[in-house]
Design a protein around this motif. Structure first.
Motif, mmCIF file in Angstrom:
data_model
loop_
_atom_site.group_PDB
_atom_site.id
_atom_site.type_symbol
_atom_site.label_atom_id
_atom_site.label_comp_id
_atom_site.label_asym_id
_atom_site.label_seq_id
_atom_site.Cartn_x
_atom_site.Cartn_y
_atom_site.Cartn_z
ATOM 1 N N PRO A 1 -58.179 11.452 -53.443
ATOM 2 C CA PRO A 1 -58.585 10.451 -52.533
ATOM 3 C C PRO A 1 -57.850 9.014 -52.788
ATOM 4 O O PRO A 1 -58.935 8.100 -52.893
ATOM 5 C CB PRO A 1 -60.122 10.536 -52.323
ATOM 6 N N LEU A 2 -56.747 9.132 -52.973
ATOM 7 C CA LEU A 2 -55.902 7.890 -53.210
ATOM 8 C C LEU A 2 -55.455 7.238 -51.999
ATOM 9 O O LEU A 2 -55.320 8.017 -50.955
ATOM 10 C CB LEU A 2 -55.017 8.206 -54.564
ATOM 11 N N SER A 3 -54.989 6.132 -52.120
ATOM 12 C CA SER A 3 -54.523 5.417 -50.725
ATOM 13 C C SER A 3 -53.172 6.154 -50.631
ATOM 14 O O SER A 3 -52.379 6.244 -51.313
ATOM 15 C CB SER A 3 -54.119 4.075 -51.181
ATOM 16 N N PRO A 4 -52.571 6.355 -49.552
ATOM 17 C CA PRO A 4 -51.662 7.182 -48.864
ATOM 18 C C PRO A 4 -50.548 6.611 -49.774
ATOM 19 O O PRO A 4 -49.500 7.415 -49.984
ATOM 20 C CB PRO A 4 -51.366 6.845 -47.263
ATOM 21 N N VAL B 1 -60.450 7.066 -60.389
ATOM 22 C CA VAL B 1 -60.586 7.869 -59.217
ATOM 23 C C VAL B 1 -60.517 9.307 -59.381
ATOM 24 O O VAL B 1 -61.350 10.150 -59.156
ATOM 25 C CB VAL B 1 -59.850 7.455 -58.183
ATOM 26 N N ARG C 1 -50.257 7.746 -53.170
ATOM 27 C CA ARG C 1 -49.949 9.027 -53.111
ATOM 28 C C ARG C 1 -48.565 9.636 -52.882
ATOM 29 O O ARG C 1 -47.958 10.308 -53.541
ATOM 30 C CB ARG C 1 -50.751 9.868 -51.976
ATOM 31 N N GLU D 1 -57.233 1.993 -61.899
ATOM 32 C CA GLU D 1 -58.144 2.043 -61.023
ATOM 33 C C GLU D 1 -57.914 3.620 -60.139
ATOM 34 O O GLU D 1 -58.889 4.527 -60.202
ATOM 35 C CB GLU D 1 -57.973 1.218 -59.391
ATOM 36 N N GLY E 1 -54.040 1.508 -45.856
ATOM 37 C CA GLY E 1 -53.538 1.676 -47.015
ATOM 38 C C GLY E 1 -54.479 1.720 -48.415
ATOM 39 O O GLY E 1 -54.129 1.465 -49.596
ATOM 40 N N GLU E 2 -55.549 2.012 -47.966
ATOM 41 C CA GLU E 2 -56.768 1.919 -49.053
ATOM 42 C C GLU E 2 -57.163 3.570 -49.472
ATOM 43 O O GLU E 2 -56.782 4.353 -48.589
ATOM 44 C CB GLU E 2 -57.978 1.168 -48.549
ATOM 45 N N SER E 3 -57.727 3.495 -50.513
ATOM 46 C CA SER E 3 -58.200 4.808 -51.152
ATOM 47 C C SER E 3 -59.647 5.481 -50.107
ATOM 48 O O SER E 3 -60.218 4.170 -49.417
ATOM 49 C CB SER E 3 -58.791 4.822 -52.392
ATOM 50 N N TYR E 4 -59.957 6.530 -50.393
ATOM 51 C CA TYR E 4 -61.095 7.184 -49.329
ATOM 52 C C TYR E 4 -62.534 6.191 -49.646
ATOM 53 O O TYR E 4 -62.989 5.822 -48.910
ATOM 54 C CB TYR E 4 -61.213 8.514 -49.964
#
Lengths: 366, 356
Positions: A9-12, A54, A15, A50, B43-46
């Motif tokens: 679940p990282l930012s797109p 995660v 990823r 960070e 553009g942020e994580s879940y």
């Protein structure tokens, strides 16, 4: 540990960069470390740290899940579920016929939907349940609190006060009949003020406020852990106008249903929704069907339809996984939601194992 | 509120700019997206997206109050909860009168006395609180041009002769009734939207729309395709605006509706009925309109099912015999079904007791 990078679940953007750099599993990321990662894909060290935190949390969560611990997926045997269901409480409705067809009352951890024509008694039942959920355990209740989300503005405080007063009176008469210590003790805290103070009322004027409130509900329920009932009175009203895009509506409703199921399960509370009826035009006749479309019918576990037969109000259990379909009559009295005739009296001379909800009839009840 | 801009939801400036590139500027746009879509646009994580969702929801969500707080607030100001109709038996059953803060609908066949009732309520709202009024002004939206100022003065003079003993008092009362003649649906909706500001500036305490049905049925022919959806849309939007205004200012709103014949062909289809009080053939109808009970199509209130859900209280007026009529409480959260008989006289509606 072997988890694919694309599923983290990282930012797109991050990823995409990791995949472009050739990383495939979470293990590789953890082995590289934050400094190496920041150099390799060109992000700052703080961002890399960070991201790794995660990843570590996700992997720890995965490990816990495979060990059968807590998490979003639960694993247990049907026997454990059976024991849980048998000890679970029901929220009674004071109409014993309705409680019977529901298998004891409104079930916790399930979503119950009440559909009906306007004026048939849906909001009355919701107010009755918001009071009944607070009945102390020694009287056969679940001793919980209630959240009432109102979208139509039909909640009347005076009516709720009348229902609460009648409920307190009912419990007082039971306590007088049994004369037990814990009954009298429970009655000290069970009063009109305490009942009304534990009904948390939200007035949502459109579907955005409703969505926002349901997003915030898990936090609210964590703070108020005694809540055992969430009522949304009028889930149809905000969604039935100003919606040109029906597919958006279906998507939002599905999302809402999913969140409510999670809330019902995680906080062991019952969720009660009321729905409207809409007219569907058939070939040569029109009939009333529940609103919000066919796909919404799948959202609720239990579905009750309230309707009229001449001047008698009837409730039909339309959908239930464990009870069979049946119809019973009910009444709305000044005291609230009740049966049509008084329920049969079960007299027990020794006074053992008497149903705490019933009490011997002494005087004529109005 | 849905149209709240995201900047006021305490999101960071750069995030708001980024979102506006995707045309997401209001809370409504934000909350309608799924989590994956939100991850893409922010553009942020879940986890961060969930935190953002909570922030935006906090900006939109309503405030919590307990039922006890509501009760205490009501009891501080008990006279502001109802507008008595001066028909005493009716007021007693309704626990005080027309409730403030919700929509009340008056339905009847033509000529039963809806407009008379509305004119009487206008007079009552202007009376001082000591006489059971609300001591305020009235907005009267008239779509049928049925309002008669002379009748207003006649009712006021005959119903409260001791209070309206001078012309001065009558003129003062008429000055506080603001009449708007709206003849199309669009103008009615525009007028409803402007109500919020008028209520504050003119100290309005009662809103009457006479009648909703006539203007809607004139413009929307439900046999044409698409019109039914448009009509429901208009009604629902009007209803939610009126509800907002009624609750916000805690004032009563009275709407009038017409009677229509429902679509049955000779069979009384109970499933189609909104409630038994709406099946006028079931209540005591004799004399003038009683050509036989339950034989032909049953009559119901117009404007459809969705509208019936929007109003909180519904009163039905109908003919009883040549002179007397009856008023039925068909839907009310505080009152059971009840019937009262009345006649229309110089002083407006007068309750009668029928000895059969």
């Amino acid at each position: 540990m072997q988890r694919d990078v694309g599923s983290l679940p990282l930012s797109p953007a991050l990823r995409a960069r990791l995949l472009a750099a050739g990383f495939q599993t979470a293990q590789e990321l953890l082995e590289t470390g934050p400094c190496g990662l920041s150099k390799e894909i060109g992000i700052s060290r703080e961002e890399a740290l960070e991201a790794l935190q995660v990843v570590r949390q996700e992997c720890a969560g995965d490990a816990a899940k495979t060990a059968g611990g807590s998490g979003s997926t639960r694993k247990c045997t049907a026997l454990e579920l059976l024991e849980e269901e048998q000890t679970q409480g029901f929220i009674i409705t004071f109409c014993s016929a309705l409680d019977n067809i529901l298998g004891g009352g409104v079930q916790l951890t399930k979503i119950t939907e009440i559909c009906g024509a306007p004026g048939v008694g849906k909001t009355q039942l919701c107010m009755q349940l918001a009071v009944d959920v607070q009945i102390p355990e020694c009287f056969g209740g679940v001793a919980g609190e209630a959240v009432f989300i109102d979208t139509e503005g039909s909640f009347m405080v005076d009516r709720a006060a009348d229902i609460a007063t009648a409920c307190v009176r009912h419990c007082q008469l039971i306590a007088e009949a049994h004369q037990e210590e814990d009954h009298l003790q429970a009655l000290e805290t069970f009063s009109l003020e305490s009942i009304l103070s534990h009904i948390y009322y939200f007035r949502c004027r459109d579907y955005i406020e409703l969505l926002a409130q349901v997003y915030l509900l898990p936090d609210f329920l964590s703070e108020h852990s005694k809540v055992r009932l969430v009522v949304i009175d009028g889930i149809a009203f905000p969604f039935r106008h100003d919606f040109e895009d029906l597919s958006l509506r279906t998507r939002l409703l599905n999302g809402l249903a999913q969140q409510l199921i999670i809330i019902a399960n995680d906080h062991k509370s019952a969720v009660v929704l009321t729905n409207q009826m809409t007219t569907r035009f058939g070939q040569n006749q029109s009939m009333l069907v529940p609103a919000l479309g066919e796909s919404w019918g799948h959202a609720a576990t239990v579905r009750l339809i309230f309707h009229w037969d001449n001047t008698q109000r009837l409730a039909t259990l339309y959908k239930s996984p464990s009870q069979k379909e049946s119809t019973i009559p009910y009444n709305i009295t000044p005291q609230g939601f009740r049966d049509v005739q008084p329920p049969p009296v079960t007299q027990n001379a020794e006074g053992t194992e008497m149903n705490p909800r019933k009490r011997p009839r002494r005087e004529e009840e109005k | 509120m849905a149209t709240k801009k995201l900047r006021r939801a305490k999101l960071s400036q750069e995030l708001c700019e980024r979102l506006s590139r995707y045309q997401i500027t209001t809370c409504q746009d934000f909350l309608c997206l799924s989590l994956l879509e939100l991850m893409k646009v922010t553009g942020e994580s879940y986890r961060n997206v969930q935190k953002l969702l909570r922030k935006v929801s906090l900006a939109c969500a309503p405030k919590m109050q307990t039922a006890y707080e509501m009760k205490v607030r009501r009891s501080i100001n008990p006279s502001a909860a109802f507008l008595p109709t001066s028909l005493h038996s009716l007021d007693k059953v309704l626990h005080g009168g027309i409730p403030c803060g919700s929509l009340t609908e008056l339905t009847s066949p033509p000529g039963c006395g809806k407009t008379q009732f509305c004119i009487t309520m206008s007079v009552l709202a202007t009376l001082p609180v000591s006489m059971g009024g609300l001591d305020g002004a009235v907005i009267y939206i008239d779509t049928e041009s049925a309002f008669s100022a002379e009748r207003l003065i006649e009712i006021a003079g005959n119903r409260f002769p001791t209070y309206f003993d001078s012309d001065e008092k009558l003129f003062c009362m008429t000055r506080s009734i603001h009449l708007y003649r709206e003849l199309t649906c669009d103008s009615v909706l525009k007028r409803i939207k402007s109500l919020e500001e008028e209520i504050i500036s003119k100290k309005i305490k009662l809103i009457i729309i006479d009648s909703v049905a006539s203007v809607v049925r004139k413009e929307f022919d439900t046999k044409l395709q698409g019109n039914l959806a448009e009509r429901s849309n208009f009604l629902a939007r009007g209803a939610s605006l009126l509800k907002y205004v009624a609750e916000e200012f805690s004032i009563p709103v009275i709407l009038t509706n017409q009677i229509t014949t429902s679509l049955s062909n000779g069979l009384a289809i109970p499933a189609d009925l909104v409630s038994p009080a709406h099946d006028l053939s079931l209540s005591e109808v004799t004399g003038a309109s009683g050509s036989g009970k339950k034989e032909s199509a049953c009559v119901t209130a117009a404007l459809g099912n969705t509208w019936s859900h929007s109003v909180n209280t519904r009163l039905i007026l109908q003919y009883h015999d040549l002179l007397t009529r009856q008023i039925v409480i068909a839907k009310s959260p505080v009152a059971p079904f009840s019937t009262f008989f009345y006649t229309v006289e110089k002083s407006g509606l007068v309750l009668q007791v029928i000895h059969s």
